[in-house]
Design a protein around this motif. Structure first.
Motif, PDB file in Angstrom:
ATOM      1  N   GLU A  27      -0.397 -18.736  -4.690  1.00 54.71           N
ATOM      2  CA  GLU A  27       0.164 -18.067  -5.865  1.00 54.71           C
ATOM      3  C   GLU A  27      -0.901 -17.753  -6.915  1.00 54.71           C
ATOM      4  N   GLU A  28      -1.926 -18.623  -7.013  1.00 58.43           N
ATOM      5  CA  GLU A  28      -2.994 -18.401  -7.993  1.00 58.43           C
ATOM      6  C   GLU A  28      -3.719 -17.086  -7.736  1.00 58.43           C
ATOM      7  N   TYR A  29      -3.852 -16.740  -6.475  1.00 51.74           N
ATOM      8  CA  TYR A  29      -4.510 -15.495  -6.068  1.00 51.74           C
ATOM      9  C   TYR A  29      -3.564 -14.297  -6.186  1.00 51.74           C
ATOM     10  N   LEU A  30      -2.340 -14.474  -5.754  1.00 50.77           N
ATOM     11  CA  LEU A  30      -1.399 -13.367  -5.682  1.00 50.77           C
ATOM     12  C   LEU A  30      -0.936 -12.878  -7.055  1.00 50.77           C
ATOM     13  N   LYS A  31      -0.778 -13.805  -8.000  1.00 47.31           N
ATOM     14  CA  LYS A  31      -0.103 -13.460  -9.259  1.00 47.31           C
ATOM     15  C   LYS A  31      -0.906 -12.534 -10.161  1.00 47.31           C
ATOM     16  N   ILE A  32      -2.207 -12.381  -9.923  1.00 49.60           N
ATOM     17  CA  ILE A  32      -2.999 -11.502 -10.790  1.00 49.60           C
ATOM     18  C   ILE A  32      -3.273 -10.148 -10.140  1.00 49.60           C
ATOM     19  N   GLN A  33      -2.532  -9.849  -9.055  1.00 48.09           N
ATOM     20  CA  GLN A  33      -2.695  -8.571  -8.366  1.00 48.09           C
ATOM     21  C   GLN A  33      -1.334  -7.867  -8.227  1.00 48.09           C
ATOM     22  N   GLY A  34      -1.278  -6.627  -8.654  1.00 50.63           N
ATOM     23  CA  GLY A  34      -0.038  -5.871  -8.560  1.00 50.63           C
ATOM     24  C   GLY A  34       0.405  -5.611  -7.137  1.00 50.63           C
ATOM     25  N   ARG A  35      -0.523  -5.597  -6.195  1.00 52.88           N
ATOM     26  CA  ARG A  35      -0.144  -5.301  -4.806  1.00 52.88           C
ATOM     27  C   ARG A  35       0.697  -6.415  -4.180  1.00 52.88           C
ATOM     28  N   PHE A  36       0.731  -7.592  -4.814  1.00 50.19           N
ATOM     29  CA  PHE A  36       1.545  -8.710  -4.321  1.00 50.19           C
ATOM     30  C   PHE A  36       2.683  -9.073  -5.277  1.00 50.19           C
ATOM     31  N   LYS A  37       2.930  -8.242  -6.268  1.00 48.53           N
ATOM     32  CA  LYS A  37       3.932  -8.547  -7.284  1.00 48.53           C
ATOM     33  C   LYS A  37       5.308  -8.811  -6.682  1.00 48.53           C
ATOM     34  N   HIS A  38       5.641  -8.094  -5.619  1.00 50.17           N
ATOM     35  CA  HIS A  38       6.972  -8.221  -5.004  1.00 50.17           C
ATOM     36  C   HIS A  38       7.193  -9.576  -4.344  1.00 50.17           C
ATOM     37  N   LEU A  39       6.103 -10.336  -4.130  1.00 43.74           N
ATOM     38  CA  LEU A  39       6.225 -11.628  -3.451  1.00 43.74           C
ATOM     39  C   LEU A  39       6.503 -12.792  -4.390  1.00 43.74           C
ATOM     40  N   GLY A  61      -6.837  -0.330  -6.194  1.00 40.99           N
ATOM     41  CA  GLY A  61      -5.903  -0.565  -5.098  1.00 40.99           C
ATOM     42  C   GLY A  61      -5.204  -1.908  -5.162  1.00 40.99           C
ATOM     43  N   TRP A  62      -5.900  -2.916  -5.691  1.00 43.42           N
ATOM     44  CA  TRP A  62      -5.304  -4.255  -5.765  1.00 43.42           C
ATOM     45  C   TRP A  62      -4.523  -4.441  -7.054  1.00 43.42           C
ATOM     46  N   ARG A  63      -4.760  -3.546  -7.993  1.00 44.24           N
ATOM     47  CA  ARG A  63      -4.074  -3.554  -9.293  1.00 44.24           C
ATOM     48  C   ARG A  63      -4.291  -4.857 -10.059  1.00 44.24           C
ATOM     49  N   HIS A  64      -5.570  -5.136 -10.281  1.00 42.51           N
ATOM     50  CA  HIS A  64      -5.948  -6.231 -11.178  1.00 42.51           C
ATOM     51  C   HIS A  64      -6.862  -5.663 -12.260  1.00 42.51           C
ATOM     52  N   GLU A  65      -7.046  -6.374 -13.326  1.00 41.83           N
ATOM     53  CA  GLU A  65      -7.916  -5.921 -14.401  1.00 41.83           C
ATOM     54  C   GLU A  65      -9.357  -5.818 -13.903  1.00 41.83           C
ATOM     55  N   SER A  66     -10.079  -4.809 -14.377  1.00 40.56           N
ATOM     56  CA  SER A  66     -11.452  -4.599 -13.913  1.00 40.56           C
ATOM     57  C   SER A  66     -12.362  -5.772 -14.258  1.00 40.56           C
ATOM     58  N   THR A 106       0.863  -1.184   0.000  1.00 41.06           N
ATOM     59  CA  THR A 106       0.000   0.000   0.000  1.00 41.06           C
ATOM     60  C   THR A 106       0.895   1.227   0.000  1.00 41.06           C
ATOM     61  N   THR A 107       0.296   2.404  -0.106  1.00 44.81           N
ATOM     62  CA  THR A 107       1.105   3.619  -0.146  1.00 44.81           C
ATOM     63  C   THR A 107       1.767   3.914   1.196  1.00 44.81           C
ATOM     64  N   THR A 108       1.270   3.332   2.275  1.00 42.50           N
ATOM     65  CA  THR A 108       1.906   3.519   3.580  1.00 42.50           C
ATOM     66  C   THR A 108       2.689   2.291   4.029  1.00 42.50           C
ATOM     67  N   THR A 109       2.651   1.210   3.247  1.00 40.66           N
ATOM     68  CA  THR A 109       3.457   0.017   3.540  1.00 40.66           C
ATOM     69  C   THR A 109       4.122  -0.488   2.264  1.00 40.66           C
ATOM     70  N   PRO A 110       4.970   0.330   1.648  1.00 36.23           N
ATOM     71  CA  PRO A 110       5.622  -0.095   0.401  1.00 36.23           C
ATOM     72  C   PRO A 110       6.692  -1.149   0.674  1.00 36.23           C
ATOM     73  N   PRO A 111       6.817  -2.148  -0.183  1.00 40.14           N
ATOM     74  CA  PRO A 111       7.888  -3.132  -0.010  1.00 40.14           C
ATOM     75  C   PRO A 111       9.216  -2.551  -0.453  1.00 40.14           C
ATOM     76  N   GLY A 112      10.289  -3.110   0.078  1.00 39.11           N
ATOM     77  CA  GLY A 112      11.620  -2.661  -0.297  1.00 39.11           C
ATOM     78  C   GLY A 112      12.661  -3.608   0.249  1.00 39.11           C
ATOM     79  N   SER A 113      13.884  -3.162   0.319  1.00 41.52           N
ATOM     80  CA  SER A 113      14.982  -4.027   0.764  1.00 41.52           C
ATOM     81  C   SER A 113      14.817  -4.463   2.220  1.00 41.52           C
ATOM     82  N   ALA A 114      14.090  -3.685   3.008  1.00 41.69           N
ATOM     83  CA  ALA A 114      13.916  -4.008   4.426  1.00 41.69           C
ATOM     84  C   ALA A 114      12.476  -4.320   4.784  1.00 41.69           C
ATOM     85  N   SER A 115      11.619  -4.548   3.771  1.00 43.57           N
ATOM     86  CA  SER A 115      10.194  -4.752   4.057  1.00 43.57           C
ATOM     87  C   SER A 115       9.540  -5.628   3.006  1.00 43.57           C
TER      88      SER A 115
END
Length: 289
Positions: free
Chosen positions: A252-264, A209-214, A142-151
Motif C-alpha cells: 500500500e505504501e507504494y500504490l497509494k502515491i500513484q494514480g495508476r493504482f488508485k482503483h485498488l 504514466g504512473w500519475r505521481h508528483e514529479s 493503462t489506456t488499454t487496460t482501464p479498470p471497471g466493474s469487470a476489471s
C-alpha cells in the motif's frame, strides 16, 4: 565534478526517471561508447532534430531492432580491431525490449555479442499514449487496460525479462532502480568489464504514466524495491546475488502515491493480489534479511 555525457536541455518531463537513468548509464560507461537506441520516449526527448543530448556516437534504430543494430556495430568494430577500446550499448524501453524487440534481443544474446543491453523499464508504452506492455504490472491502469466493474486493470503478470535473459546462459544479468544511482553505475561498470552479452533492467518511474508528483520519482522508485514489487538482484554466470531488503514495507505504501493504482486502494481483493506478487518475489529471489 566530471562533465556529463548526457546534456540537459532535452524535452523529458519533469521528474522523468528514464532521463536520470540514461545519464547515469552513459556517465558510467564513458566517452568511448557507441549506443544503438530504439524508438521510444528516450529517443524522442533526447534527439529532436537538429539537436541531441548525447555526447557519444548514437544511432536511432527502429522500434524492434536496436539489439540487431548493436550486434552489427560490435561485429564491425571487431573486424576493424577496435572492439576492446569501445563499449557498445543497446538500449530501449520496456515495450521495445520485452515485446517488439524481444526477438532481436534474444538473437543478440544467443549469438554471444559483446554488447550491454539496457532496458529502461517504465512499465508501459509511454511515448504513444500509456498503453500496456509486457512489463506492465498486473492490475495497473493503462489506456488499454482501464479498470471497471469487470476489471482490476491489466490482467497479465509482469514478464520476467531478467530471468528470460539469464536463461540464454549469458555471463551477467542485473536489475537496478533509479532510486539507487550508485548501484546503477556500479552494475554498468561491472557489466562492461565482462566479455560477452550482458543485460541490465532499470526501473524508471514515469510521473505522466504512473500519475505521481514529479518530485516523488526517487521515493516511488525506492518503495518499489522496499516492498518487493521490483526485486533488485544480479545473475553472475547463472548464480543469483540478491540485494536484501532491510525492512519490507506493505505494498500500500507504494500504490497509494500513484494514480495508476488508485482503483485498488479500496479493494481488498486487489490489494491482496498485489501483496502476493511482492511476497512471491521476496521468496523467489531471497530478498528478506
Amino acid at each position: 565534478m566530471t562533465e556529463t555525457l548526457f546534456k540537459p536541455g532535452h524535452t523529458a518531463c519533469a521528474g522523468c526517471g528514464q532521463a536520470i537513468a540514461a545519464r547515469l548509464v552513459i556517465d558510467a560507461a564513458g566517452k568511448n561508447t557507441m549506443i544503438a537506441n530504439n524508438t521510444g520516449c528516450l529517443e524522442v526527448f533526447s534527439t529532436k532534430y537538429p539537436e541531441s543530448a548525447w555526447c557519444v556516437p548514437w544511432i536511432h534504430s527502429l522500434f524492434e531492432n536496436c539489439a540487431a543494430v548493436a550486434s552489427g556495430v560490435e561485429s564491425g568494430l571487431k573486424y576493424l580491431g577496435k572492439k576492446d577500446a569501445i563499449n557498445v550499448i543497446a538500449q530501449g524501453g520496456d515495450g521495445g525490449t520485452a515485446d517488439i524487440g524481444l526477438q532481436a534481443l534474444s538473437g543478440m544474446l544467443e549469438r554471444g555479442h559483446d554488447v550491454l543491453y539496457v532496458c529502461y523499464d517504465n512499465e508501459a508504452y509511454m511515448n504513444t499514449g500509456i498503453q500496456r506492455s509486457g512489463l506492465t504490472p498486473t492490475t495497473s491502469n493503462t489506456t488499454t487496460t482501464p479498470p471497471g466493474s469487470a476489471s482490476f486493470g491489466n490482467p497479465r503478470p509482469k514478464k520476467p525479462m531478467p530471468d528470460i535473459a539469464a536463461a540464454h546462459g549469458i555471463p551477467y544479468v542485473a536489475t537496478a532502480s533509479v532510486g539507487y544511482p550508485q548501484d546503477i553505475q556500479k552494475k554498468v561498470k561491472k557489466a562492461l568489464s565482462i566479455k560477452g552479452p550482458k543485460y541490465i533492467q532499470i526501473h524508471v518511474p514515469c510521473p505522466l504514466g504512473w500519475r505521481h508528483e514529479s518530485s516523488q520519482t526517487s521515493e516511488v522508485a525506492k518503495l518499489a524495491v522496499e516492498t518487493g514489487l521490483y526485486p533488485i538482484f544480479e545473475y553472475e554466470n547463472g548464480q543469483l546475488v540478491p540485494r536484501k531488503i532491510a525492512s519490507v514495507k506493505p505494498v500500500e505504501e507504494y500504490l497509494k502515491i500513484q494514480g495508476r493504482f488508485k482503483h485498488l486502494l479500496k479493494d481488498e481483493k486487489g490489494l491482496k493480489e498485489i501483496q502476493a506478487v511482492a511476497d512471491y518475489n521476496i521468496r523467489k529471489y531471497g530478498l528478506s534479511v
